[in-house]
Scaffold this motif. Structure first.
Motif, PDB file in Angstrom:
ATOM      1  N   TYR A  61      34.342  44.449  33.742  1.00  0.00           N
ATOM      2  CA  TYR A  61      34.884  43.543  34.755  1.00  0.00           C
ATOM      3  C   TYR A  61      33.963  43.500  35.978  1.00  0.00           C
ATOM      4  CZ  TYR A  61      38.006  42.054  38.562  1.00  0.00           C
ATOM      5  OH  TYR A  61      38.552  41.423  39.647  1.00  0.00           O
ATOM      6  N   ARG A  65      31.816  40.534  37.605  1.00  0.00           N
ATOM      7  CA  ARG A  65      32.056  40.105  38.990  1.00  0.00           C
ATOM      8  C   ARG A  65      30.783  40.126  39.831  1.00  0.00           C
ATOM      9  NH1 ARG A  65      37.541  40.350  41.933  1.00  0.00           N
ATOM     10  NH2 ARG A  65      36.911  39.499  43.919  1.00  0.00           N
ATOM     11  N   CYS A 111      36.644  40.833  29.348  1.00  0.00           N
ATOM     12  CA  CYS A 111      36.640  41.606  30.596  1.00  0.00           C
ATOM     13  C   CYS A 111      35.550  41.111  31.537  1.00  0.00           C
ATOM     14  CB  CYS A 111      36.460  43.091  30.299  1.00  0.00           C
ATOM     15  SG  CYS A 111      37.845  43.782  29.362  1.00  0.00           S
ATOM     16  N   SER A 114      36.626  37.763  32.904  1.00  0.00           N
ATOM     17  CA  SER A 114      37.669  37.990  33.898  1.00  0.00           C
ATOM     18  C   SER A 114      37.066  38.368  35.247  1.00  0.00           C
ATOM     19  CB  SER A 114      38.611  39.094  33.406  1.00  0.00           C
ATOM     20  OG  SER A 114      39.587  39.364  34.365  1.00  0.00           O
ATOM     21  N   GLY A 115      36.049  39.213  35.202  1.00  0.00           N
ATOM     22  CA  GLY A 115      35.373  39.579  36.444  1.00  0.00           C
ATOM     23  C   GLY A 115      34.654  38.405  37.071  1.00  0.00           C
ATOM     24  N   PHE A 124      44.142  42.522  36.452  1.00  0.00           N
ATOM     25  CA  PHE A 124      43.230  42.897  35.372  1.00  0.00           C
ATOM     26  C   PHE A 124      43.582  44.292  34.845  1.00  0.00           C
ATOM     27  CE2 PHE A 124      39.589  45.410  34.096  1.00  0.00           C
ATOM     28  CZ  PHE A 124      39.070  44.645  33.069  1.00  0.00           C
TER      29      PHE A 124
END
Length: 151
Positions: A61, A65, A111, A114-115, A124
């Motif tokens: 994640y 990000r 994952c 999602s980040g 999360f």
């Protein structure tokens, strides 16, 4: 090598579960079963495996990000096709798709995506931990059922 893993039991399970969700193409389920067969507490094994695997997913994640393409392709070995598949799942089901972060092939990219989409970290963590915990709980339950049926 197997002696080294079992000597450190739950610590080995934690590290194996963490790595299985990040860089290395490993599985941790087999070692959870080994520990259960050796009589280690089911609650402890499930909790440790879930924590390790969830923290490994959180690493993915964070890479999604704040990481770049180099980290995705070189470090995590997530190719464009896997990432696109994960984006399709994420766009179709939203953050609820994170309940399936334990699945092979799409789990790690989910994952990362999602980040990159900046899913709130608490959401999360909650969804990923529930999904991974359910997988390990199911595996422990089936293992214990198998043990009791053989006795």
């Amino acid at each position: 090598m197997p002696e080294l893993l079992t000597e450190y039991g739950l610590l080995s399970l934690f590290l194996l579960s963490f790595c299985a969700a990040t860089l290395l193409p490993l599985g941790s389920e087999w070692f959870l079963v080994v520990l259960l067969l050796e009589g280690v507490s089911p609650l402890s094994t499930v909790a440790v495996a879930t924590l390790g695997n969830s923290l490994g997913a959180a690493t993915n994640y964070l890479i999604g990000r704040w990481g770049g393409d180099w980290l995705l392709s070189r470090l995590l070995r997530i190719d464009t096709k896997q990432q696109q598949r994960a984006e399709i799942w994420f766009n179709r089901y939203g953050s609820w798709a994170l309940l399936l972060a334990w699945l092979p092939i799409v789990g790690d990219p989910l994952c990362v995506v999602s980040g990159s989409l900046k899913t709130p970290l608490l959401r999360f963590a909650l969804l990923v931990t529930i999904g991974k915990g359910a997988r390990y709980t199911s595996l422990a339950f089936l293992t214990l059922q198998g043990i009791s049926s053989l006795s």
